[in-house]
Scaffold this active site. Structure first.
Site, PDB file in Angstrom:
ATOM      1  N   GLY A  53       0.832  -1.194   0.000  1.00 51.81           N
ATOM      2  CA  GLY A  53       0.000   0.000   0.000  1.00 51.81           C
ATOM      3  C   GLY A  53       0.859   1.234   0.000  1.00 51.81           C
ATOM      4  O   GLY A  53       2.056   1.192  -0.319  1.00 51.81           O
ATOM      5  N   VAL A 103       4.044  -5.745   2.819  1.00 56.18           N
ATOM      6  CA  VAL A 103       3.963  -6.730   3.894  1.00 56.18           C
ATOM      7  C   VAL A 103       4.236  -8.118   3.316  1.00 56.18           C
ATOM      8  O   VAL A 103       3.664  -8.504   2.299  1.00 56.18           O
ATOM      9  CB  VAL A 103       2.587  -6.709   4.586  1.00 56.18           C
ATOM     10  N   ASP A 140      -7.461   5.271   9.917  1.00 56.85           N
ATOM     11  CA  ASP A 140      -7.738   4.585   8.650  1.00 56.85           C
ATOM     12  C   ASP A 140      -8.517   3.300   8.909  1.00 56.85           C
ATOM     13  O   ASP A 140      -8.168   2.221   8.420  1.00 56.85           O
ATOM     14  CB  ASP A 140      -6.445   4.292   7.897  1.00 56.85           C
TER      15      ASP A 140
END
Length: 306
Positions: free
Chosen positions: A37, A42, A161
């Site tokens: 992102g 990740v 978020d």
């Protein structure tokens, strides 16, 4: 481009980090890419000492917008590290992803080692596969999320978020965890004038005046998330719809659930409930999906990772 700045974030203990005796590569093995992102990538990972499955998040220094200074560290670290460390210092919470370790790697920025349930799937994919969730299951997830956010706020952190992609479901137990604090900040009572979260989850006041308060932002995002769970998609796509603050229910949803969603999606921030008021709402007192159905869910869903 937001101005990069370092924030002093006091901690009770010195942070384990780049001064550990063994380097990252001798303690962990990095596996396949799980996702990426705006704030990093990740990967799956393994802790070599005991075989523990972990998630490894790599953050490039040039993509960090907020920095923090921690005791015992010469240079600043990404705010995400400081926030996760703060939550870990006070014992952590079952509904919040735990940071196990972090490193600064020459030429690669920063690496965070995070816990990872063996069988998990983010809530976005969970809803994509199943469609709109039964209210009893949505209630189970939503209560856990709100209680986890109470812990986060109580210890001076705001996530900023909250969305389905940042909630991970353990498909065996139906327990959830909030992940990705890359947009997070220290919680304050005064308004924020920067936002690094997801626009379709942002409130009218951000769209109109580029200003918001941490708690009312969180509650608005929770309203969007709950609508998403019970209707199968988010209520607003365009700025005009966000500012209109009038969700149109596309599926059969109980009056109590609709009431809670509409309160969270109040146009005026001061009319939105607090997290405590959400937990005491009549819909939240209903019966949630329990253990008698967990086996069916875990067997019908594929095993996926963070």
């Amino acid at each position: 481009m937001l101005e990069k700045r370092a924030v002093e974030l006091p901690l009770e203990e010195e942070v384990r980090g780049k001064n550990v005796k063994e380097p990252f590569c001798s303690q962990y093995r990095c596996g396949s890419l799980l996702g990426s992102g705006g704030f990093g990538s990740v990967f799956s990972g393994l802790r070599l000492s005991d075989g523990l499955q972990v998630a490894i998040k790599q953050i490039s220094s040039d993509r960090v917008q907020q920095w923090a200074r921690l005791p015992g560290e010469v240079g600043p670290v990404p705010m995400e590290i400081a926030l996760l460390q703060r939550l870990s210092e006070v014992g952590g919470h079952g509904g919040v992803v735990r940071m196990l370790d972090w490193f600064e790697v020459e030429g690669r920025g920063f690496v965070l080692v995070l816990e990872r349930p063996q069988q998990c799937q983010d809530l976005f994919d969970f809803i994509t596969e199943r469609g709109a969730l039964p209210e009893r299951l949505a209630l189970r997830f939503f209560r856990q999320i709100v209680e986890a956010l109470r812990f986060v706020h109580a210890h001076g952190v705001v996530h900023r978020d909250i969305k389905d992609e940042n909630v991970v479901v353990d498909t065996r137990t139906l327990d959830v965890k909030i992940v990705d604090f890359g947009s997070g900040a220290p919680l304050k009572e005064t308004p924020y004038s920067e936002f690094e979260g997801t626009r379709v989850y942002s409130p009218p006041e951000w769209i109109l005046s580029q200003s918001y308060e941490g708690v009312s932002l969180t509650v608005w995002s929770l309203g969007v998330l709950l609508f998403d769970m019970v209707c199968g998609d988010i209520p607003f796509e365009r700025d005009q719809e966000i500012v209109g603050a009038t969700p149109i229910f596309t599926r059969r949803v109980s009056k109590e659930c609709q009431s809670l969603i509409r309160r969270c999606l109040s146009y005026r921030p001061e009319e939105r409930p607090t997290l405590e008021e959400i937990l005491s709402h009549p819909w939240m007192e209903g019966e949630e999906e329990g253990g008698d159905l967990q086996e069916d869910h875990s067997s019908s869903l594929p095993s996926q990772s963070l």
